[in-house]
Scaffold this motif. Sequence first.
Motif, PDB file in Angstrom:
ATOM      1  N   UNK A 143       0.790  -1.091  -0.118  1.00 38.69           N
ATOM      2  CA  UNK A 143      -0.072  -0.009   0.126  1.00 38.69           C
ATOM      3  C   UNK A 143       0.818   1.326   0.275  1.00 38.69           C
ATOM      4  N   UNK A 144       0.504   2.323  -0.966  1.00 46.79           N
ATOM      5  CA  UNK A 144       1.373   3.493  -0.876  1.00 46.79           C
ATOM      6  C   UNK A 144       1.002   3.976   0.539  1.00 46.79           C
ATOM      7  N   UNK A 145       1.937   4.815   0.917  1.00 47.50           N
ATOM      8  CA  UNK A 145       1.985   5.602   2.364  1.00 47.50           C
ATOM      9  C   UNK A 145       1.773   7.134   2.142  1.00 47.50           C
ATOM     10  N   UNK A 146       0.482   7.565   2.410  1.00 47.21           N
ATOM     11  CA  UNK A 146       0.408   8.896   2.360  1.00 47.21           C
ATOM     12  C   UNK A 146       0.785   9.728   3.339  1.00 47.21           C
ATOM     13  N   UNK A 147       1.124  11.003   3.517  1.00 41.92           N
ATOM     14  CA  UNK A 147       1.782  11.825   4.262  1.00 41.92           C
ATOM     15  C   UNK A 147       0.417  12.711   4.658  1.00 41.92           C
ATOM     16  N   UNK A 148      -0.485  12.162   5.470  1.00 39.54           N
ATOM     17  CA  UNK A 148      -1.695  12.582   5.868  1.00 39.54           C
ATOM     18  C   UNK A 148      -1.403  13.979   6.730  1.00 39.54           C
ATOM     19  N   UNK A 149      -2.276  14.876   6.202  1.00 37.88           N
ATOM     20  CA  UNK A 149      -1.841  16.268   7.091  1.00 37.88           C
ATOM     21  C   UNK A 149      -0.966  17.251   6.098  1.00 37.88           C
ATOM     22  N   UNK A 150      -0.241  16.590   5.445  1.00 32.61           N
ATOM     23  CA  UNK A 150       0.615  17.505   4.433  1.00 32.61           C
ATOM     24  C   UNK A 150       0.237  17.600   3.092  1.00 32.61           C
TER      25      UNK A 150
END
Length: 232
Positions: free
Chosen positions: A161-168
């Motif tokens: 799974x791709x790794x999102x930088x949530x909040x960025x």
Amino acid sequence: MKIFKYLCIALALVIVSLGAGTLLPKPFTRHRSDVADATSRRVLVLSNPIHTDIALPVDAELLARFGFLRDGNLDIDYPGVRYLVFGWGGRAFYTQTPTWADLKPLPLFKGLTLDNSVMHVELAGDIPVSDESVTSLDLSGEGYRKLVDFIVGSFAYSQEKAIPLLGQSYGRDDAFFEAEGYFNALVGCNTWTAAALRYAGLQTGWWTPLPPLLTTSLRLHNDASTFSAPAP
């Protein structure tokens, strides 16, 4: 005087490197199957003074391939979305500098030395292809599939799974994800764009760290038809 002499030598070496990096094609030859054909697909290279992105036109197949972008809170299914725009860059500088007014010393230092990398994805509506900042490229069907593969492979994955930088993000229509590779001043966002286009079958200059060098090398080393085929 010695310092001035060394500075002149260093400047001359930089100029020669940039010139050679633009004028020398990479790879030296291009396979016939990589030339745009009846199944060609148009993609866009978007440029600003220091950065380039690749814009892919949205269709059902593309949305299926990049369905993982929804994990980054991107509404890729919104009817007004016409393009998915991809860029690669240094994590500190890219995420913390949405405008030049936001420039800070530490992100700049990391960008000039060594930093982890990120993928930036933006949702876009209609993009005026006549704009000076837009370079339209027509790829063969095979070349387009390779380009998509390259972009997918630039994301970092954990348990597939791709790794999102949530909040960025810069706003509601963009997101950052962890990426493969490391960023520095010599291997930066524009060399990533060039590598992606070469993987798709085009030729670029050997080293094009700035957008004008990349777009100039594309026109130098590829057939005129690459830029003039009808839009799909």
